[in-house]
Design a protein around this motif. Structure first.
Motif, PDB file in Angstrom:
ATOM      1  N   UNK A 166      44.838  41.099  55.403  1.00  0.00           N
ATOM      2  CA  UNK A 166      45.638  40.410  54.171  1.00  0.00           C
ATOM      3  C   UNK A 166      44.450  40.107  52.965  1.00  0.00           C
ATOM      4  N   UNK A 167      43.336  39.370  53.320  1.00  0.00           N
ATOM      5  CA  UNK A 167      42.250  39.205  52.323  1.00  0.00           C
ATOM      6  C   UNK A 167      41.853  40.359  52.050  1.00  0.00           C
ATOM      7  N   UNK A 168      41.451  41.488  52.962  1.00  0.00           N
ATOM      8  CA  UNK A 168      40.935  42.731  52.377  1.00  0.00           C
ATOM      9  C   UNK A 168      41.859  43.332  51.293  1.00  0.00           C
ATOM     10  N   UNK A 169      43.231  43.401  51.645  1.00  0.00           N
ATOM     11  CA  UNK A 169      44.191  43.981  50.718  1.00  0.00           C
ATOM     12  C   UNK A 169      44.112  43.244  49.441  1.00  0.00           C
ATOM     13  N   UNK A 170      44.218  41.918  49.343  1.00  0.00           N
ATOM     14  CA  UNK A 170      44.044  41.085  48.219  1.00  0.00           C
ATOM     15  C   UNK A 170      42.923  41.364  47.373  1.00  0.00           C
ATOM     16  N   UNK A 171      41.669  41.395  48.073  1.00  0.00           N
ATOM     17  CA  UNK A 171      40.735  41.346  47.321  1.00  0.00           C
ATOM     18  C   UNK A 171      40.157  42.712  46.973  1.00  0.00           C
ATOM     19  N   UNK A 172      40.674  43.839  47.451  1.00  0.00           N
ATOM     20  CA  UNK A 172      40.405  45.145  47.076  1.00  0.00           C
ATOM     21  C   UNK A 172      41.281  45.594  45.811  1.00  0.00           C
ATOM     22  N   UNK A 173      42.332  44.802  45.615  1.00  0.00           N
ATOM     23  CA  UNK A 173      43.128  45.145  44.300  1.00  0.00           C
ATOM     24  C   UNK A 173      42.551  45.136  43.129  1.00  0.00           C
ATOM     25  N   UNK A 174      42.685  45.831  42.145  1.00  0.00           N
ATOM     26  CA  UNK A 174      41.950  46.063  40.656  1.00  0.00           C
ATOM     27  C   UNK A 174      41.963  44.567  40.157  1.00  0.00           C
ATOM     28  N   UNK A 175      43.142  44.186  39.930  1.00  0.00           N
ATOM     29  CA  UNK A 175      43.320  42.967  39.216  1.00  0.00           C
ATOM     30  C   UNK A 175      42.754  41.816  39.661  1.00  0.00           C
ATOM     31  N   UNK A 176      42.040  41.748  40.837  1.00  0.00           N
ATOM     32  CA  UNK A 176      41.550  40.593  41.704  1.00  0.00           C
ATOM     33  C   UNK A 176      40.448  40.187  41.126  1.00  0.00           C
ATOM     34  N   UNK A 177      40.256  38.749  40.677  1.00  0.00           N
ATOM     35  CA  UNK A 177      38.899  38.327  40.371  1.00  0.00           C
ATOM     36  C   UNK A 177      38.526  37.045  41.109  1.00  0.00           C
ATOM     37  N   UNK A 178      37.761  36.963  42.044  1.00  0.00           N
ATOM     38  CA  UNK A 178      37.232  35.917  42.841  1.00  0.00           C
ATOM     39  C   UNK A 178      37.121  34.646  42.266  1.00  0.00           C
ATOM     40  N   UNK A 179      36.400  34.713  41.082  1.00  0.00           N
ATOM     41  CA  UNK A 179      35.953  33.639  40.417  1.00  0.00           C
ATOM     42  C   UNK A 179      36.994  32.918  39.653  1.00  0.00           C
ATOM     43  N   UNK A 180      38.394  33.433  39.438  1.00  0.00           N
ATOM     44  CA  UNK A 180      39.232  32.728  38.813  1.00  0.00           C
ATOM     45  C   UNK A 180      40.210  31.992  39.618  1.00  0.00           C
ATOM     46  N   UNK A 181      40.682  30.942  38.872  1.00  0.00           N
ATOM     47  CA  UNK A 181      41.310  29.849  39.729  1.00  0.00           C
ATOM     48  C   UNK A 181      42.541  30.701  40.537  1.00  0.00           C
ATOM     49  N   UNK A 182      43.469  31.428  39.964  1.00  0.00           N
ATOM     50  CA  UNK A 182      44.160  32.329  40.748  1.00  0.00           C
ATOM     51  C   UNK A 182      43.679  32.896  41.937  1.00  0.00           C
ATOM     52  N   UNK A 183      42.505  33.575  41.801  1.00  0.00           N
ATOM     53  CA  UNK A 183      42.100  34.208  42.951  1.00  0.00           C
ATOM     54  C   UNK A 183      41.684  33.367  44.099  1.00  0.00           C
ATOM     55  N   UNK A 184      40.952  32.105  43.803  1.00  0.00           N
ATOM     56  CA  UNK A 184      40.571  31.031  44.585  1.00  0.00           C
ATOM     57  C   UNK A 184      41.957  30.495  45.491  1.00  0.00           C
ATOM     58  N   UNK A 185      42.855  30.255  44.603  1.00  0.00           N
ATOM     59  CA  UNK A 185      43.946  29.672  45.270  1.00  0.00           C
ATOM     60  C   UNK A 185      44.752  30.555  46.265  1.00  0.00           C
ATOM     61  N   UNK A 186      44.677  31.880  45.810  1.00  0.00           N
ATOM     62  CA  UNK A 186      45.247  32.783  46.665  1.00  0.00           C
ATOM     63  C   UNK A 186      44.593  33.136  48.216  1.00  0.00           C
ATOM     64  N   UNK A 187      43.120  33.022  47.948  1.00  0.00           N
ATOM     65  CA  UNK A 187      42.230  33.119  49.257  1.00  0.00           C
ATOM     66  C   UNK A 187      42.702  31.897  50.114  1.00  0.00           C
ATOM     67  N   UNK A 188      42.474  30.664  49.498  1.00  0.00           N
ATOM     68  CA  UNK A 188      42.605  29.590  50.155  1.00  0.00           C
ATOM     69  C   UNK A 188      43.839  29.602  50.871  1.00  0.00           C
ATOM     70  N   UNK A 189      45.183  30.024  50.321  1.00  0.00           N
ATOM     71  CA  UNK A 189      46.418  29.788  50.780  1.00  0.00           C
ATOM     72  C   UNK A 189      46.406  30.841  52.160  1.00  0.00           C
ATOM     73  N   UNK A 190      45.877  32.069  52.031  1.00  0.00           N
ATOM     74  CA  UNK A 190      45.833  33.134  52.966  1.00  0.00           C
ATOM     75  C   UNK A 190      45.148  32.495  54.111  1.00  0.00           C
ATOM     76  N   UNK A 191      44.033  31.832  53.968  1.00  0.00           N
ATOM     77  CA  UNK A 191      43.166  31.409  55.291  1.00  0.00           C
ATOM     78  C   UNK A 191      43.831  30.018  55.786  1.00  0.00           C
ATOM     79  N   UNK A 192      44.360  29.178  54.698  1.00  0.00           N
ATOM     80  CA  UNK A 192      44.516  27.759  55.114  1.00  0.00           C
ATOM     81  C   UNK A 192      46.048  27.853  55.830  1.00  0.00           C
ATOM     82  N   UNK A 193      46.899  28.715  55.495  1.00  0.00           N
ATOM     83  CA  UNK A 193      48.179  28.520  55.878  1.00  0.00           C
ATOM     84  C   UNK A 193      48.213  28.850  57.589  1.00  0.00           C
TER      85      UNK A 193
END
Lengths: 611, 461
Positions: free
Chosen positions: B126-153
């Motif tokens: 899921x992380x690989x899929x999320x982070x390999x998408x073109x629109x993904x930016x790790x340094x955006x708040x949106x990106x951080x929240x999504x990653x955090x959710x994927x891991x923390x849930x």
């Protein structure tokens, strides 16, 4: 960053560092550190425990009271056991066949948990059993023997004093983690008090073994083996022969006989009768419940535990307090007409009257001490009865009464003295007077003293005013005794006052028969015994017979108390016994054959049947 | 699905490591539970017989992954797989059986299965899929929240299953995130946090606070480009901090009040912290505020560690951490296993006692010796040589995966590889992947590894 590795390489570096940390740890654990290789829990080594010999307990003349002999624990290593002739094994060690089968089944059930361990199978087999076992041991694979030392007692006396040894139980092990299951510990008496000195240090031999539990060789040529260090021997203050004689005298009597060397506080003899038979001591577990259930309570050490009323012996204390408080001097005379007739009154036996201090002691006049005691309590020096009583108590306590003396005897008890609270409760606050507590005048009432207290008191008089805390151990050859057993304790009575009392004690024994002296029958020519009889009333039947004495009068060598339960007058039983012990100690022989025979034949145990 | 010429391009180095590890595992399990009455290695009434079956089935799984399943499915079905794993994680709480106090196992006849094993792979996808998408930016708040959710849930659900230890493994994603653009400072902070955690447990909060303060002073020096000044400050301060509890001996306060070491230390640090805050106000540098925040957070961490350690972790987890840190507390209670395993490993010496010759790892002296403590058997029978060989294989494997991951052209594949290496790195210890007994763990690690080996073939397209 100062130099750029690239993030991949940073991560790889991290992984390498962690791997190195593990490698270093492994290197340390597997190659450098020897601790994990020779630890006792390591199954690759067989630890054979070498048990130390326990220190000897010797008497004051270095005769052995408690020695050692070898016994053998038969061990079983369930992993190695192969089918064997169970009946034969039972025959050798006198075991019950069914129980053995049960035990073996138990081992089989727990075989995973037991692993290669060896467990105790038979405890303390005798040398003869061991010899037979050795001969046949090829028939019993998985069984082996470990030598243990158990006690033997060449002198056949002093059981209560020496105490006994047992295997450490679970609660003891929990409190003393340095002990292991199967260790022996001193449970009572000297064995308990001096456990630390006596126990010694265990050692072990380490053998290497393979996975099949075959012992291959001694590990590292015995480099890590440890010799057992035997316990240190202890020299006690006991005189073995005197102790033995004392026990002989006390045979078939209930009570105590204690002798102290006054100048040192050393206990020469301490008999509590009936006591534990020494022959039962080494294997006490076998007899324990029998001893526990014996109505005569042989496990109870009367000499240091039982609070008795001191009876007339206590008149000496009151005389000393009176003299010290100035309400009495050696010329004070009171007449006695068969008792003290104030209040409920106190009866007295017929004797010449009036008496002075010396003669009051010699003839043990009750009336005299009622006067003395009331003068002490109602002393106009003090504002109230309570204050007078507290002064009296203060001096009495200074003799060691009413508290533990602090001997090295673990079971020692402190006896009891009355308190003002106690009288307030009985009579109401400030509602009691000297007359209410008059029994104390003659050593009755709310007072309990152990025979040891009385022996210590006799020693205090013999010393003319000081005592050294009684003790039973002189020290081990390498250690000196506690310094508190050298210090002199001074009761709050001056030396001169003791002389006045001693004169009375001398006359009580050494006056001619018919003079009214209470103990003239026990006089021994040349020994100058000074004594005081007591006849203690008690709620449990016939009076207790009490006698304290010391001898010789000048430069005393021994102070003795005999306290015989339910034996009647002090002069009938206690005085002869105490005097015989004194005679034996001072002359090492008995001239008074008739008196000795009379004592030895006396059986007073029936007297307590009324209890 | 795989062509003839691609077959040769499979990463045989990884596959060889995998086979070697499984063989070591089988031998060690055989030795650990060896019983002369059951000396046949394929006896399925014994664990080694079962492990043999797990190995055969794992090879079958590997075969399927390499030759049958279309690797495109992983990125396309990533979200479905992730959703499914979450469902299983939740379901097991209600439908699973309880093992050692945690509700994390399904049981189907002889087979036990832990959804958390699958969840690691699913989360990775899921992380690989999320982070390999073109629109993904790790340094955006949106990106951080999504990653955090994927891991923390999944982490949170696993904690609910009372498998805190397994949940902690999700922390290893930080290494992958670091590669994908997370600042090195965050990684440093993470490492600092772990370091402080360990120091607090193995030494004391007192020492941890000293280490923290020193580290932050150095960091401040580097960041403000005045390292010398800060080194001087630290040099002066260090002895004062260390000796601060001794102030009690000389001052008169201690006569009346008994203060703890940390209280004395705080008297030294508090004014320092105040000076730092004032300069933060004056300079209005965000950096200074970050340092202050970091300090406060770390202090909170240090003092909650004790609480966490005593209240949150289970006995065996505590024992494992204590094992790692070399703290032996109670040799008969929680520390028993640790102590026994140390004896076992230590008694192996340089070359070990030899196959089946171990005495410690027989008869359950070391409990769970075919799973958690399998390393003891290796250490005892094969000695330092054998155990370091094992470590080298793991080391080699992890480095190899990192290197291969870096070479990936496809972002999905690279993230997958980094995650795999990070998780393997974090897990190794207790138990040992591919070595320890157990079907569920062997299957899932096989799946995890071989998906990557298959993805790696994309490089040759």
């Amino acid at each position: 960053m100062a130099f750029d590795l690239g993030k991949k390489n940073v991560l790889i570096l991290g992984v390498i560092v962690v791997a190195l940390v593990f490698l270093v740890q492994l290197f340390y654990l597997q190659i450098l550190d020897q601790e994990y290789k020779v630890t006792a829990e390591n199954n690759a080594y067989r630890y054979d425990v070498r048990y130390p010999a326990r220190g000897l307990i010797m008497d004051r003349n270095k005769k052995i009271l408690a020695g050692n002999e070898t016994a053998y624990d038969i061990m079983i290593t369930p992993y190695e056991v192969k089918p064997f002739d169970t009946l034969d094994l039972c025959r050798i060690f006198d075991l019950d066949y069914i129980e053995v089968r049960e035990k073996l089944r138990e081992y089989r059930k727990n075989r995973r948990r037991i692993g290669f361990q060896s467990l105790q199978f038979v405890k303390q087999a005798t040398s003869i059993q061991y010899a037979i076992f050795l001969e046949k041991s090829y028939k019993f694979p998985g069984f082996s023997a470990v030598s243990r030392t158990i006690r033997n007692y060449p002198y056949n006396s002093g059981a209560n004093l020496l105490g006994y040894i047992t295997e450490a139980d679970t609660s003891f092990l929990r409190k003393n983690p340095q002990y292991r299951r199967g260790d022996y510990i001193g449970k009572t008496g000297i064995e308990q008090s001096y456990e630390e000195v006596l126990k010694g240090k265990k050692g072990h031999n380490i053998f290497l073994r393979d996975v099949h539990n075959q012992v291959k060789s001694s590990f590292a040529d015995g480099k890590y083996d440890l010799e057992a260090v035997p316990g240190m021997s202890i020299i006690s203050t006991i005189d073995a022969e005197l102790q033995q004689y004392g026990e002989l005298l006390m045979k078939n009597k209930i009570g105590s006989l204690v002798a102290i060397e006054p100048s040192t506080g050393e206990i020469l003899t301490l008999v509590s009768s009936p006591g534990i038979d020494v022959t039962k001591l080494a294997t006490i577990n076998k007899y324990y419940s029998e001893l526990l259930n014996d109505p005569l309570k042989p496990l109870f050490n009367r000499a240091v535990m039982s609070p008795y009323p001191p009876g007339s012996v206590f008149k000496l204390v009151n005389a000393l307090v009176g003299l010290e408080e100035g309400v009495l001097d050696s010329d004070t005379r009171y007449s006695c007409s068969g008792g003290y007739h104030v209040g409920r009154g106190v009866a007295c036996h017929p004797h010449p009257s009036p008496t002075d201090l010396t003669h009051s002691i010699m003839m043990s006049c009750n009336t005299y001490y009622c006067y003395v005691f009331r003068d002490i309590i109602d002393n106009p020096k003090y504002s109230s009865v309570t204050e007078g009583f507290l002064k009296w108590k203060e001096i009495v306590e200074s003799f060691g009464f009413g508290k533990k003396l602090g001997t090295d005897f673990p079971a020692e008890q402190g006896g009891t003295l009355p308190t003002t609270d106690m009288y307030d409760k009985i009579h109401g606050k400030n509602r009691w007077k000297s007359l209410s507590i008059i029994s104390l005048a003659i050593g009755q009432g709310e007072i309990g003293t152990t025979p040891l207290h009385l022996a210590n008191f006799a020693a205090t008089i013999a010393n003319r005013g000081y005592y050294i805390t009684p003790h039973i151990v002189r020290g081990s050859p390498d250690t000196l005794i506690n310094s508190e057993y050298r210090e002199k304790n001074y009761p709050k009575v001056s030396k001169a006052n003791f002389e006045k009392v001693i004169e009375g004690m001398y006359l009580a024994v050494n006056s001619p028969p018919g003079s009214g002296a209470t103990a003239s029958r026990v006089a021994v020519k040349g020994l100058d015994i000074c004594g005081k009889t007591g006849t203690a009333q008690n709620p449990h039947g016939k009076d207790h017979s009490v006698f304290i004495c010391f001898a010789p009068r000048d430069n005393p060598k021994i102070a003795v108390v005999a306290y015989i339960e339910n034996a009647g007058f002090g002069a009938t039983w206690a005085a002869p016994i105490a005097s015989l012990l004194t005679e034996m100690y001072l002359t090492r022989k008995i001239e008074r054959i008739d008196m000795e025979a009379y004592i030895l034949q006396g059986n007073l145990i029936g007297n307590t049947a009324a209890r | 699905m795989i062509r003839e010429n691609e077959y040769k391009k499979l990463d045989w180095q990884l596959i060889l490591c995998y086979l070697v590890l499984m063989t070591i595992g089988l031998i060690s399990i055989f030795s650990a539970v060896y019983d002369e009455n059951h000396g046949y290695i394929l006896d399925i009434s014994q664990r080694y017989g079962m492990q043999f079956i797990w190995i055969i089935t794992s090879l079958f799984i590997a075969f399927l992954v390499l030759f049958v399943i279309n690797p495109k499915l992983y990125s396309t079905l990533a979200w479905l797989i992730y959703g499914g794993s979450l469902f299983l994680l939740l379901a097991v709480i209600f439908l699973g059986i309880e093992v050692n106090g945690s509700n994390s196992w399904f049981e189907f006849g002889p087979v036990r299965f832990q959804p958390a094993e699958i969840s690691k792979i699913a989360t990775t996808m899921a992380l690989a899929s999320l982070m390999s998408s073109y629109s993904f930016r790790l340094k955006s708040l949106n990106g951080v929240v999504k990653i955090a959710l994927l891991i923390l849930v999944p982490m949170a659900i696993i904690v609910m299953q009372k498998e805190t230890g397994s949940a902690l493994i999700y922390g290893s994603f930080i290494f992958m995130l670091y590669r994908e653009g997370l600042s090195g400072w965050y990684l440093s902070l993470g490492i600092l946090a772990i370091l402080l955690f360990l120091i607090t447990l193995s030494f004391s909060p007192f020492i941890a606070v000293i280490v923290l303060t020193s580290t932050l002073i150095i960091a401040r020096g580097i960041l403000t480009r005045r390292p010398l000044l800060h080194i001087f400050i630290l040099a002066a301060l260090l002895p004062v901090m260390i000796l601060s509890p001794r102030m009690g001996d000389i001052s008169s306060i201690s006569q009346s009040v008994k203060l703890s070491d940390v209280a004395w230390l705080s008297m030294v640090i508090a004014p320092l912290f105040l000076v730092h805050l004032i300069s933060a106000f004056k300079s209005k540098l965000k950096l200074f505020w970050n340092i202050a925040l970091c300090f406060v957070a770390a202090v909170v961490l240090i003092f909650s560690v004790e609480f966490f350690f005593e209240k949150v972790l289970k006995d065996h987890q505590r024992a494992r951490i204590e094992n790692l840190l070399g703290i032996n507390v109670d040799l008969k209670g929680a520390g028993y296993n640790v102590h026994q395993s140390k004896i076992a490993i230590g008694s192996g010496g340089f070359s070990g006692k030899g196959f089946l010759q171990g005495t410690q790892t027989k008869f359950n002296f070391v409990p769970e010796q075919s799973t958690d403590f399998i390393f003891c058997t290796v250490g005892e029978e094969w000695g330092f040589v054998g155990s370091s060989f094992l470590i080298f294989i793991y080391l080699f494997m992890i480095i190899r995966i990192f290197n291969l991951a870096e070479k990936q052209k496809d972002t999905f594949n690279r993230i997958y590889g980094y995650s795999l290496a990070s998780i393997l790195f974090m897990v190794i210890g207790i138990p040992l992947p591919f070595v320890s007994y157990g079907g569920s763990s062997l299957w899932s690690f096989t799946l995890f590894l071989f998906i990557f080996i298959r993805l790696d073939l994309d490089r040759w397209k």
